[in-house]
Design an enzyme around this catalytic site. Structure first.
Site, PDB file in Angstrom:
ATOM      1  N   HIS A 110      25.228   5.363  53.179  1.00 53.66           N
ATOM      2  CA  HIS A 110      24.645   5.562  51.851  1.00 53.66           C
ATOM      3  C   HIS A 110      23.953   6.923  51.807  1.00 53.66           C
ATOM      4  O   HIS A 110      23.011   7.177  52.564  1.00 53.66           O
ATOM      5  CB  HIS A 110      23.634   4.466  51.524  1.00 53.66           C
ATOM      6  N   SER A 140      23.329   8.112  44.409  1.00 56.20           N
ATOM      7  CA  SER A 140      22.813   6.757  44.294  1.00 56.20           C
ATOM      8  C   SER A 140      22.318   6.476  42.875  1.00 56.20           C
ATOM      9  O   SER A 140      23.102   6.509  41.936  1.00 56.20           O
ATOM     10  CB  SER A 140      21.717   6.533  45.344  1.00 56.20           C
ATOM     11  N   ASP A 197      29.091   1.589  53.070  1.00 53.68           N
ATOM     12  CA  ASP A 197      27.767   1.817  52.484  1.00 53.68           C
ATOM     13  C   ASP A 197      27.014   0.494  52.445  1.00 53.68           C
ATOM     14  O   ASP A 197      27.431  -0.451  51.770  1.00 53.68           O
ATOM     15  CB  ASP A 197      27.933   2.377  51.066  1.00 53.68           C
TER      16      ASP A 197
END
Length: 327
Positions: free
Chosen positions: A299, A143, A270
């Site tokens: 995610h 991320s 996601d």
């Protein structure tokens, strides 16, 4: 043309949508096998970073993998510990570094960290090389940490040490502006509110540490990332505005300049990623950026439900980093 047409990832039957694939691994997973040795290092600007090492026993390893965590995460998060365990099993030392303000102790300066903070990653890379032990470095990130990693590799490719040879990143918001709006959608308010709660708490702690330097008026009225970033992130880190921050810090603008084999895995379901976070055109024209877009994964999810407890992101990272010809 490193645009990977198909992905081997298949979620367990009970994780049947992107939200479950995101939430369940975050709240239910445990990786107790990893034991860190923490080291605090002083930065040149008078601050500090806390580094969590997981070294192999016996003969010193000559390869180190550096793991960068996500927004408001730290080295203790299950996805980081899972990756560290997999990297250790592959024969690498691992270093999970904590961003400023993320190690459990507030950092000293007004600034904290942001999603394009490549200077601190560069510091960690060079600190690790300064030990004289490692002849090969790999970078991994999730991320926000994936965004920092990609930006680091493409922003000034000539400054990346030659020992940094490959990278693998997952669930990366390569376009911060579009992702900031994506996470503000009604179906994603649970995630947004959790992040904002954590960020507001840190700003309040920072204000206590540095009296008179931070304005807390109406902090609870900031309802999304653009508002929070305009009020705090941008001015605290030298950006003109939230728009300027998103423009300068988004890794997507630097991908075409990446010069080492780099795997980017972004799941199509996601909930954090906007369509602009799937840089298919760049990957199709690049010799180095390998883009994999499995239909599912959520995610920072990618749970597989296998007996060994290894997640697809970990299996895939090791596979890519150790392949003679990356794919």
């Amino acid at each position: 043309m490193p645009l990977i047409a198909t992905s081997a990832y298949r979620p367990p039957f009970y994780l049947f949508n992107g939200h479950l694939q995101t939430i369940i691994p975050s709240v239910l997973r445990s990786v107790p096998e990893v034991q860190y040795q923490r080291e605090r290092v002083e930065t040149e600007d008078g601050d500090f970073l806390d580094l969590d090492w997981s070294r192999l026993p016996g003969t010193p390893a000559d390869t180190l993998a550096i793991v960068s965590h996500g927004l408001e995460g730290d080295a203790s998060r299950p996805y980081v510990r899972g990756m560290v365990r997999a990297l250790n099993k592959a024969g690498f030392d691992a270093l999970a570094w904590n961003y400023r303000s993320c190690s459990g102790e507030m950092n000293r300066l007004l600034r904290t960290y942001h999603l394009g903070d490549t200077e601190d990653l560069d510091f960690v890379v060079r600190y690790a090389l300064g030990t004289g032990q490692y002849r090969r470095l790999y970078l991994t990130g999730f991320s926000a940490g994936g965004n920092v990693t990609l930006k680091y590799l493409g922003e000034h490719p000539e400054r990346v040490p030659k020992q940094v040879q490959r990278a693998a990143v997952f669930s990366v918001p390569t376009d911060l502006k579009s992702s900031s709006h994506q996470i503000s959608r009604p179906e994603n308010r649970l995630y947004l509110n959790r992040f904002l709660k954590s960020l507001r708490t840190k700003i309040r702690r920072k204000a206590e540490l540095l009296p008179g330097q931070i304005d807390l008026v109406d902090i609870d009225e900031l309802r999304d990332f653009p508002q929070f970033d305009a009020r705090y992130t941008a001015p605290m880190h030298g950006f003109k505005s939230a728009e300027d921050y998103y423009e300068q810090a988004s890794s997507g603008r630097y991908l075409s300049k990446v010069r080492i084999p780099t795997l980017l895995v972004n799941a199509q379901n996601d909930p954090f990623l906007a369509p602009t976070c799937f840089p298919r055109d760049v990957a199709a024209q690049s010799e180095f950026v390998f883009l994999e877009t499995p239909p599912e994964g959520g995610h920072v999810g990618f749970a597989e439900g296998t007996p060994d407890g290894i997640y697809y992101s970990e299996r895939r990272a090791v596979e890519f980093l150790t392949a003679e010809v990356p794919n």
